[in-house]
Design a protein around this motif. Sequence first.
Motif, PDB file in Angstrom:
ATOM      1  N   ASP A  83      -0.122  36.810  12.412  1.00  0.00           N
ATOM      2  CA  ASP A  83       0.066  36.082  13.666  1.00  0.00           C
ATOM      3  C   ASP A  83       1.366  35.275  13.670  1.00  0.00           C
ATOM      4  O   ASP A  83       1.909  34.970  14.737  1.00  0.00           O
ATOM      5  CB  ASP A  83      -1.110  35.123  13.902  1.00  0.00           C
ATOM      6  CG  ASP A  83      -2.436  35.867  14.026  1.00  0.00           C
ATOM      7  OD1 ASP A  83      -2.427  37.015  14.519  1.00  0.00           O
ATOM      8  OD2 ASP A  83      -3.466  35.295  13.611  1.00  0.00           O
ATOM      9  N   THR A  85       6.786  38.114  13.684  1.00  0.00           N
ATOM     10  CA  THR A  85       6.962  39.182  14.673  1.00  0.00           C
ATOM     11  C   THR A  85       8.152  40.030  14.258  1.00  0.00           C
ATOM     12  O   THR A  85       9.169  39.505  13.802  1.00  0.00           O
ATOM     13  CB  THR A  85       7.208  38.598  16.079  1.00  0.00           C
ATOM     14  OG1 THR A  85       8.335  37.735  16.031  1.00  0.00           O
ATOM     15  CG2 THR A  85       5.995  37.848  16.577  1.00  0.00           C
ATOM     16  N   GLY A  86       8.021  41.323  14.387  1.00  0.00           N
ATOM     17  CA  GLY A  86       9.112  42.238  14.027  1.00  0.00           C
ATOM     18  C   GLY A  86       9.423  42.168  12.542  1.00  0.00           C
ATOM     19  O   GLY A  86       8.539  42.165  11.701  1.00  0.00           O
TER      20      GLY A  86
END
Length: 172
Positions: free
Chosen positions: A78, A81-82
Amino acid sequence: MARTKTVAVAAATSLEEAEKKIQRLGEVQREISRLEHDMNDELNPIKEKYENQAKPFKDELNALQTAIQMWAETNKPDLLTGKAKTVKCATGDFGWRTSTPSVRITGVAVVLERLKQLALLQFIRTKEEINKEAILANPKEIEHVKGITIAQSESFWIKPFGSEIEVEGVVK
């Protein structure tokens, strides 16, 4: 940059004078050693005092780092990102670093044999080098070989006489 003070030195003019200078050299070495021991005797309690004062903070630091890492590992999907590996917070950042790839080999002889059997010779390094030990053992045989010389130097040393204190059970 600190400057080193140079001292004018008169060379010894006789064996007797050299012996006196060697005796003095031993005395000076022992005095420096005594001063170093005195310094360490004085520094040890100070170091211990501050290490004791820092211990609760180091323990808290380790507990905080562990708590943050445990939460971050649990929530890693969570948080990232990426390709990002860093999480920026209002009070600081945290993240993960991937080390540089390294090769670890167990059983070198077995692995070398397997690579040879599989014709993967590009993964085997052959190092060619001059055997200096053989040259030193047979110097006459290479006298005519241009580019090879055998060097030897002489250095000067002084060791003043002194004895060490023996403590029962411990020999210094």
